[in-house]
Scaffold this motif. Structure first.
Motif: not given
Ligand code: WT7
Length: 676
Positions: A587, A589, A624, A670-672
């Motif tokens: 994940y 950023f 993200q 704004q999390r995926c």
């Protein structure tokens, strides 16, 4: 050590099956305890007995094991049987053919990516092919101590070339053929390899991969960096293209450089099939294998001849309870340590018959593994939790089409196995008859260090159970204090065993800093671990900045560096997030420059960047946009918070050390939800 289940009758434990115990090498728990005790109290004698099985040109004399694990004293080192002379290749091939008369025995059943493609290779055929390749390498200028990079798919030539190196005292550095050209180049440069062995191409499932093209790009990259050490490139024409005639040229348009490139067929096939082995010191290097490092730059883990031979051989024999009529299959790729230790060296040292599989679990159908088990009557099967979870998704139906009654022992390796997957493996694949040996180890450990023995150890799903012979695990707390009994903390080892790494190639300082500095006197694994009331060990996962994606270690720093190379990225931070098949996934950023928008095109570009820099295994699942990253006042990124956001945890705990807590709110909003 207490017999499991005695204290807590409610606990789910699985006792070894009676039929296995009848002629097992270690038939019960007491035999395990006796041998373990001997291996710890009289290690010299224990390993001298093991060494007796092998051929020594110059027999071992003096002390078997010498070492210093204390970083505060002069230099960390491990030496095993120094002064004895031998040859790995002689021990795993000539000894089997000449002394044990196993020449006609099948060493490998090679099963290609496409179901029709297969070969059977006996021990005497293998020996001849290896000698031919060894002579060809010598012709290409390879000498004792030289490094040879091998970038090959799972074809017999991969085994031939690694053993050929071992025979002439060259050091192989195998690079998994899924790595990108830059990853390959970086490894070639670090080890200053003189020769590269590769293939024209390979099919993985239906995907065609142009390995020669990637190899050329890698060499070009080395040239640009001013350190092109490779003088010759030995190119195997893949079986899949050979049988289709001139397909190779048409489909792959194999780019050719006449100064450097030579076809395998032209130099190896015509070479003599006899080659006198080079007698090496027990502590001469055998191979380098790169593993991810938390700084981002991969580390060249170095293994030497004798200790690695004894350790892989003994673990293979006991952990899979190997017998001469077994057919053994490890589904790993030889490009990883699992393949080095438990496809090539350990099985061959035991004169085993193995399946060598090039394909993937789901091509051309999701029952491919089960089909192969039936076809070769596989009795010992070794795979990874990620493969088990993948196949679990298709239910039991694909299994029911095949006869799996030949199976006796099942193994797993690479990451913690969740009890659900363990139980499915045990019941659906093993029909409840086969012990599941959950083997914990690392590239650095050379072989299994925590593992059950199939006829001796009661199993608890999810636990790698107990130490192998010669291994002394400890659990330490943050202050380096040793914890007794039930405990959780850092998993470390107090003493070396023969198969432990000897160093980081060309970088003693990094060796000491990575593995020995945190707790002087101990080898630090980087894993967290819990010991239960029965003394069983449960790996809780990495406690450094490493991720385990489908059983492969990746460093967050490495992926961050790849993302940051994109011109639109100002800063990147990468954390793990649980994934149902891969175990963990990436994940990411990213903070973009000039308020750029993270649209579909940019997302794809970022993914491509990571694939190019590292390889497809490192492809991010989530990306993200992060207008800003959560940092402490001193500017350190708070990865804990990012990990919690990625996992959608609601309670983010103490945020008071953040310079700007508002950053977190923005990221949360704004999390995926879905993968990129
Ligand atoms: C890391 C080593 C050993 C060959 C494959 C990976 C994790 C490995 C287990 C297991 C829990 C495991 C650890 C370890 N790991 N096996 N049975 N249970 N975790 O080799 O790339 O050097 O990775 O894999 O985190 O440190 P590697």
């Amino acid at each position: 050590m207490v017999v499991p289940g005695q204290q807590d009758p409610e606990e789910k434990i699985f006792l070894p099956p009676e039929d296995l115990r009848a002629n097992a090498h270690v038939p019960d728990f007491n035999s395990y305890l006796t041998l373990y005790k001997q291996s710890i109290e009289e290690p010299e004698e224990f390993w001298r007995n093991v060494a007796e099985e092998f051929y020594w040109q110059e027999p071992p004399s003096g002390q078997m094991l010498q070492y210093n694990f204390d970083v505060t004293k002069d230099g960390v080192y491990i030496k095993f049987m120094e002064g004895a002379k031998t040859n790995m290749c002689y021990n795993v091939l000539d000894r089997n053919v000449l002394d044990l008369k196993l020449g006609e025995k099948v060493a490998y059943h090679w099963e290609g990516n496409s179901p029709g493609h297969r070969l059977t290779i006996t021990y005497s055929q293998l020996l001849k092919q290896v000698c031919r390749c060894a002579n060809a390498l010598k012709q290409l200028g390879v000498k004792k101590g030289d490094r040879v990079a091998i970038y090959l798919p799972m074809i017999p030539e991969l085994v031939y070339s690694m053993l050929a190196c071992a025979r002439i005292g060259a050091v192989h550095s195998i690079v998994f053929a899924g790595f990108s050209s830059e990853s390959l180049a970086e490894r070639i440069m670090d080890a200053q390899c003189n020769v590269l062995v590769t293939a024209d191409g390979v099919y993985r499932g239906e995907k065609l991969i142009n390995l020669k093209q990637i190899s050329n790009e890698a060499l070009e990259y080395c040239r640009e960096k001013g350190s092109l050490t490779v003088q010759k490139c030995l190119v195997v024409k893949h079986y899949a293209f050979r049988i289709n005639g001139n397909d190779t040229c048409n489909k792959l348009q194999t780019p050719w450089n006449a100064d450097c490139d030579v076809w395998w067929d032209e130099v190896v096939e015509s070479a003599s099939d006899e080659c006198i082995p080079e007698w090496l010191d027990a502590e001469d290097p055998l191979f380098i294998l790169y593993t991810s490092g938390s700084t981002g730059k991969p580390k060249g883990v170095l293994h030497t001849v004798a200790g690695y031979l004894l350790y892989t051989s003994l673990t293979f024999k006991y952990v899979f309870d190997h017998h001469h009529d077994d057919v053994y299959w490890c589904t790993a790729d030889i490009g990883w340590i699992t393949g080095h230790s438990y496809i090539t060296y350990g099985p061959l040292a035991n004169g085993a018959t193995s399946v060598l599989f090039e394909g993937i679990p789901v091509y051309p159908h999701v029952g491919r593994f089960w089909e192969i088990i039936e076809k070769y009557r596989v009795s010992k099967f070794y795979t990874a939790p990620t493969a088990i979870r993948l196949l679990m998704k298709y239910g039991r139906e694909p299994l029911q089409k095949f006869d799996l009654s030949s199976l006796r022992v099942l193994g797993t390796v690479g990451e913690p196995i969740n009890p659900e997957a363990w139980l499915w493996y045990h019941d659906a694949v093993g029909h409840g008859r086969c012990p599941v040996v959950d083997t914990f180890w690392q590239t650095e450990t050379g072989g299994h260090v925590l593992t059950p023995l199939p006829a001796a150890t009661a199993l608890k799903p999810g636990s790698a159970t107990l130490p192998f012979f010669g291994v002394l695990p400890c659990i330490l707390n943050e202050h380096g204090e040793e914890l007794e009994g039930e405990a959780e903390g850092y998993l470390v080892f107090r003493k070396p065993w023969p198969g432990i790494m000897r160093g980081v190639y060309g970088n003693q300082e990094r060796f000491e800093n990575t593995y020995f500095k945190k707790f002087p006197g101990f080898y630090v694994t980087g894993d967290g671990c819990r010991r239960d009331k029965d003394g069983y060990y449960w790996i809780t996962g990495r406690i450094d900045d490493m991720l385990n994606v489908s059983g492969h270690l990746l460093s967050t720093a490495e992926v961050e560096a790849a993302l940051s190379e994109h011109s639109a990225v100002a800063e990147a931070a990468v954390v793990s997030r649980p994934h149902t098949v891969k175990g963990e996934c990436l994940y990411c950023f990213v903070t973009l420059k000039d308020c750029r928008e993270l649209n579909h095109t940019l997302m794809e570009e970022l993914k491509r960047k990571v694939r190019e820099k590292i390889g497809p295994i490192a492809t991010p699942d989530f990306i993200q946009n992060a207008p800003a990253l959560p940092k402490t006042r001193s500017g350190k990124i708070m990865r804990r918070v990012l990990r919690q956001i990625a996992r959608n945890e609601k309670d983010l705990g103490d945020l008071s050390t953040l310079a700007d807590p508002k950053v977190v709110e923005v990221l949360l909003s704004q999390r995926c939800e879905a993968a990129a």
